[in-house]
Each structure stands twice: as C-alpha cells, then as structure tokens.
Enzyme design. Structure first.
Site, mmCIF file in Angstrom:
data_model
loop_
_atom_site.group_PDB
_atom_site.id
_atom_site.type_symbol
_atom_site.label_atom_id
_atom_site.label_comp_id
_atom_site.label_asym_id
_atom_site.label_seq_id
_atom_site.Cartn_x
_atom_site.Cartn_y
_atom_site.Cartn_z
ATOM 1 N N ARG A 177 -10.181 -11.737 2.041
ATOM 2 C CA ARG A 177 -11.008 -12.825 1.505
ATOM 3 C C ARG A 177 -10.289 -14.165 1.585
ATOM 4 N NH1 ARG A 177 -11.570 -9.549 -4.035
ATOM 5 N NH2 ARG A 177 -11.355 -7.886 -2.519
ATOM 6 N N LYS B 134 0.845 -1.203 0.000
ATOM 7 C CA LYS B 134 0.000 0.000 0.000
ATOM 8 C C LYS B 134 0.879 1.252 0.000
ATOM 9 C CE LYS B 134 -3.911 -1.843 2.701
ATOM 10 N NZ LYS B 134 -4.946 -1.683 1.686
HETATM 11 N N1 BES Z 1 -8.133 -3.797 4.477
HETATM 12 C C1 BES Z 1 -8.284 -3.388 3.128
HETATM 13 C C2 BES Z 1 -9.603 -2.648 2.881
HETATM 14 C C3 BES Z 1 -9.783 -1.328 3.549
HETATM 15 C C4 BES Z 1 -9.541 -0.144 2.870
HETATM 16 C C5 BES Z 1 -10.275 -1.247 4.849
HETATM 17 C C6 BES Z 1 -9.756 1.083 3.493
HETATM 18 C C7 BES Z 1 -10.485 -0.032 5.468
HETATM 19 C C8 BES Z 1 -10.229 1.129 4.800
HETATM 20 C C9 BES Z 1 -8.279 -4.607 2.203
HETATM 21 O O1 BES Z 1 -7.475 -5.666 2.611
HETATM 22 C C10 BES Z 1 -7.739 -4.169 0.887
HETATM 23 O O2 BES Z 1 -6.595 -3.785 0.840
HETATM 24 N N2 BES Z 1 -8.574 -4.234 -0.134
HETATM 25 C C11 BES Z 1 -8.168 -3.848 -1.445
HETATM 26 C C12 BES Z 1 -8.738 -4.855 -2.412
HETATM 27 C C13 BES Z 1 -8.243 -4.688 -3.816
HETATM 28 C C14 BES Z 1 -6.791 -5.042 -3.902
HETATM 29 C C15 BES Z 1 -9.066 -5.591 -4.712
HETATM 30 C C16 BES Z 1 -8.748 -2.460 -1.714
HETATM 31 O O3 BES Z 1 -9.866 -2.179 -1.296
HETATM 32 O O4 BES Z 1 -8.032 -1.656 -2.307
HETATM 33 MN MN MN Z 2 -5.464 -5.458 1.966
#
Ligand code: BES
Ligand code: MN
Ligand code: ZN
Length: 497
Positions: free
Chosen positions: A347, A273
């Site tokens: 997931r 990230k």
């Molecule tokens: N934990 C994150 C989602 C999240 C984002 C929670 C902002 C709280 C606030 C999750 O694991 C994630 O990184 N999801 C990705 C999925 C994508 C790679 C398909 C996302 O939402 O960017």
């Molecule tokens: Mn994530």
C-alpha cells in the site's frame, strides 16, 4: 516463451496428417458423452468411440485426460479425450472449454502436430486454453523436458465465417501472449528480477511496442517526493523504480490508468515474515507484471483508448538502511503515513503511484496487487477480491468472471476507516486488529484516489500464483492473473465508454 502455432482447418480431423487428435468428453446426466465436434472422429472409430472410452474408465470430469492409441482408425497415432465436466444448465461454459483445452495441451507436450475438435464448441476458448495450457517456463532448467506442442489445427468452418474465425484466433492469441508475458515476469526469480532489471525489461517491451516510456530511478524518485516507494525500497541494495508506460490509441475517447504492485521480493522487511513459504513472495510483483502486459496488449489490439500503466518497483528487505516500524513517510500526495508494520509495504508504494496516476486525470483507475494474506483467507487461492467505486467494482468483477478469472466484489466498510487513524501522522499503514484485512487495505488505498475517478482495486494475493499442482490451463507458478480481466475491462470501456 514458445507457444504453439494455431491454424484453422475445415478438413475432416480423422484424416489430417497430425500426431494427435483431441476430442472433448462431458459428464452427462446418464454418464459419459462425447462433446460436439467429436462426430467425425467417432465415425472413423465405427461409432464406437464412446464405448471405448467408457471401457478405459473415462467419466468426462474436468482435468481428466485419457490417451488412446488409434491403431489406424484415424491418421493420428493418439487420441486425447479431455474432460469438460458437468454442463451448467445443459451448456458447457467457455471456461470449461478453456480448461479442457489446457489440460489437453499439457498432455500434448512433446507432440509436433495435433488437431482439436473442441473448437466446434467454442473457438476462442479452445484457442486461449490451448496456448495457456502449453506454456512452460524452463529458462533455468538445463534439461528443458518435452517441448510444448508445435502446431494445433482448430476445426472450424472456413466458409463465409472464415474472417471472423481468423480474427477470433488472433485476439485470443494476443491475450494469451499477454498472460504469458506476465507469467514470465512472475516466474523469473527475485535475484534476477530486481527493480532495475524489471524496469529495464518493461521499458524494452514498451519501446518495442511503440509506447511512451518513462522510468524514474531512485534519484528521480527523491526529487519527485515519492516517500512511499523510497521508504519501502530503502532496505535493499537494489534501489526502487517507478515505470510509466503510455499508449495513446486512435480516437481515444477514455483515459484509463493501470497501477500494479511491483515488490520484486517481500521479506516483510524489519517486520520479517516467517521462513516457511517465503520464497513464494517472488510473486509479489504480479500486479506490476499484469499492468505492463495489459498496456502492451492495448497497443497490440489498438484499443481506441489512452492507457497509462504505472508500476512502482521495490524490494522489501531488512537491513541497516531499511525503514522501520514507527517511521513516518511523506507520500507523493503530501499525506504522511505512520509505518506500524513494514510488511504492509504494498500500500505504501501503491499510494504514491495512485496519486501520481490521478494527477493525469484518468476516467478510470484499475489498481491490482498481491496485497493481503487476508484476501486468501476470505476468498481462497483462486478468487480475486475487487473493491472500489461501487459501479465500476461490480463491472470489473463481472467481466473478470466472464473471462475465466474468478473474482468477487468486496465492500469498503466505513467503520473500518477510523482504525487506520494514526497517533502521529495522517494515516497508519495497518489497523490494530486482524479483522477485514483485505478491506482495510482497500480503504487505505482509497485515501489516495482522486475525487471523480471510477476506480477498482483487485487483490490478487490468491490467484496470481499457483503453489499447487497444474490444473486446466494453469501451470505451477505465475498464472498471469489478472491480465485477462484487464483486457476485458479495457475492451468493454473501448466499446461502451
Ligand atoms: N505480499 C503480502 C501479501 C500476500 C500474502 C500475498 C500471501 C500473497 C500471498 C503483503 O505485502 C503482506 O505482507 N501483507 C500483510 C499485511 C499485514 C501486515 C497487515 C499480510 O497480509 O499479512
Ligand atoms: Mn508484505
Ligand atoms: Zn507484499
């Protein structure tokens, strides 16, 4: 966590030996009004309280708190007027009362004793809002600041209805405590709340509550074939866990499985990230915190249900041992998943936990997770998205809203499913596009829910964590969402099947 003591009183709030007295204000059609319950206090002010508050600029809007020195008009030195906002169809809602009570509780920090007249409008909402608003998390502060208000008397008749009122306060207190248990977990920093520590604390609370406790460590996870949890957890020096907490109530008619995402920190892994706001990923275990608090609450309130909480816990880190884009994981179900993005890790731990939970043939399955940024894009930071079996999904979303947790039903569009097909494996962990990310995640999870189980997936990526300022009964940081939804759904299943 130290929450205020709540007590019931039928004495005149103007004459009680307390430090502060709380009254509600309302934005009426013709401006400021006093909420029901304020009458005896107004009388002690010679009927001039409304004019006095107007003079000070009070409008009655939500989150408005006006403090007034009482100069001997009532026993308390300070009067706190807390805004309920504009009535909906001429009635203030329970949520408006909760928020006003919460804002008052925040203003009462440093006060030893107070009395609230908001309980005349809604006792349960005042109790819950007061406790939740008083919550502070100061474990890591040398200077703890002002203490939460010590004791709050709630004005309510103590005649024939006294027993009911006591039960109301008791239930509201149990629910508020469960919310704060979840908040404490979320607010504990990721260096301290790593998977083993989280599991140990959950197990300890489970044992104290008399639950059946099982913790699978990395060795047991390997033996059990939990390829999703192991894949995600592999990049961290601090290995993953799967926690199972089981409560079996008296005359349990239904079996409910609760599954919560427990990523103790989400760096994104190799698909790392950006640095900005990454620290908020300390809250990526809010789902696990919620289901743990939920099963503890079921035991405390002795619901006539069997409730099994499943919390897969892992830290998503990039390292030489981390899983990588392109890997294929064999999940607990036997289904293989091609990892196209290591940041879609939730997931992958959830699918193992969902399959394992379904092996025990529950009637209902509630899964909750801070799963997608797409949920925040779609619904904002305060509303959860609910997916799953149509009927149960709608029931969960409705009960959430009725209990002060904003939630909305979301579809699982069939046409998106094919976008999760993989070149190599049974399934890919992401689609190749940006559309409907919250729904695609729901469709991924659906693949692991057993036939015949009524299920709901609650995406709490927005509401689990408050990165803005405090409001109503919500502090900065962990909010305890979706504990009240879980509590309400369990109570509803206990009552109606
Ligand atoms: N934990 C994150 C989602 C999240 C984002 C929670 C902002 C709280 C606030 C999750 O694991 C994630 O990184 N999801 C990705 C999925 C994508 C790679 C398909 C996302 O939402 O960017
Ligand atoms: Mn994530
Ligand atoms: Zn995550």
């Amino acid at each position: 966590m130290t929450l205020p003591k709540l007590a019931l009183t039928d004495s005149d709030p103007a004459g009680l030996p307390v430090d502060a007295v709380v009254v509600g204000t309302v934005q009426g059609p013709d401006g400021l009004e006093l909420a029901p319950g304020a009458e005896p206090v107004d009388a002690a002010f010679g009927g001039g309280l409304l004019e006095l508050l107007k003079l000070l600029g009070a409008t009655g809007k939500a989150d408005e708190v006006v403090k007034v020195p009482t100069r001997g008009a009532v026993t308390a030195d300070v009067l706190i007027a807390t805004g309920l906002g504009r009535p909906v169809d001429e009635e203030v809602t329970a949520e408006q009362v909760r928020r006003a009570a919460g804002a008052a509780a925040r203003a009462l920090r440093g006060t030893a004793k107070a009395v609230s007249t908001l309980s005349a409008v809604d006792l349960a909402a005042t109790a819950q809002g007061t406790l939740l608003g008083a919550y502070v998390f100061t474990t890591y502060k040398s200077d703890k600041g002002d203490n939460p208000v010590g004791r709050v008397e709630l004005v309510a008749p103590t005649d024939g209805t006294a027993r009911e009122h006591k039960a109301t306060v008791k239930a509201a207190t149990a629910i508020a405590e469960a919310v704060c248990t979840a908040r404490d977990f979320v607010n504990t920093p990721p260096n301290e709340l790593h998977p083993a520590a989280f599991a140990e604390r959950a197990a300890e609370l489970g044992r104290e509550a008399g639950l059946e406790v099982e913790v699978l460590d990395e060795k047991a996870l390997r033996k059990g074939g939990y390829g999703g949890i192991l894949g995600v957890g592999g990049g961290s020096a601090r290995p993953p866990r799967l926690v199972r907490l089981r409560y079996k109530g008296p005359r349990a008619k239904k079996k409910v499985a609760l599954v919560g995402k427990g990523i103790t920190f989400d760096t994104g892994g190799i698909s790392i990230k950006p640095a900005a706001k990454m620290e908020e990923m300390t809250s990526d275990m809010a789902g696990a915190a919620g289901v743990i608090a939920g099963v503890l609450l079921a035991a405390k309130l002795k619901y006539p249900l069997e409730v099994v909480a499943w919390a897969p816990m892992a830290e998503n880190m990039p390292s030489g041992t981390a899983y990588r884009p392109g890997d294929v994981l064999t999940t607990y179900s036997g289904k293989t998943v091609e990892v196209l993005n290591t940041d879609a890790e939730g997931r992958l731990i959830l699918c193992d936990a969902i399959s394992r939970a379904c092996a025990e043939e529950p009637d209902y399955l509630i899964e909750t997770s801070t799963l997608t940024g797409a949920a925040v894009v779609a619904l904002g930071t305060r509303t959860a998205g609910v997916m799953g079996s149509a009927e149960f999904r709608d029931r969960v979303a409705e009960l959430a809203r009725a209990n002060g947790e904003s939630a909305w039903p979301m579809p699982l569009p069939e046409e998106l499913r094919a976008d999760l097909d993989s070149r190599l494996a049974d399934l890919a962990n992401i689609t190749g596009h940006r559309w409907g990310g919250m729904l695609a995640a729901g469709l991924f999870l659906r693949e692991f829910v057993a036939e015949g189980v009524s299920w709901a997936h609650i995406d709490i990526a927005g509401p689990a964590y408050n990165s803005g300022g405090p409001h109503g009964y919500t502090a900065k940081g962990g909010t305890g969402v979706p504990v009240r939804t879980i509590a309400a759904v369990l109570a509803d299943i206990a009552a109606n099947g």
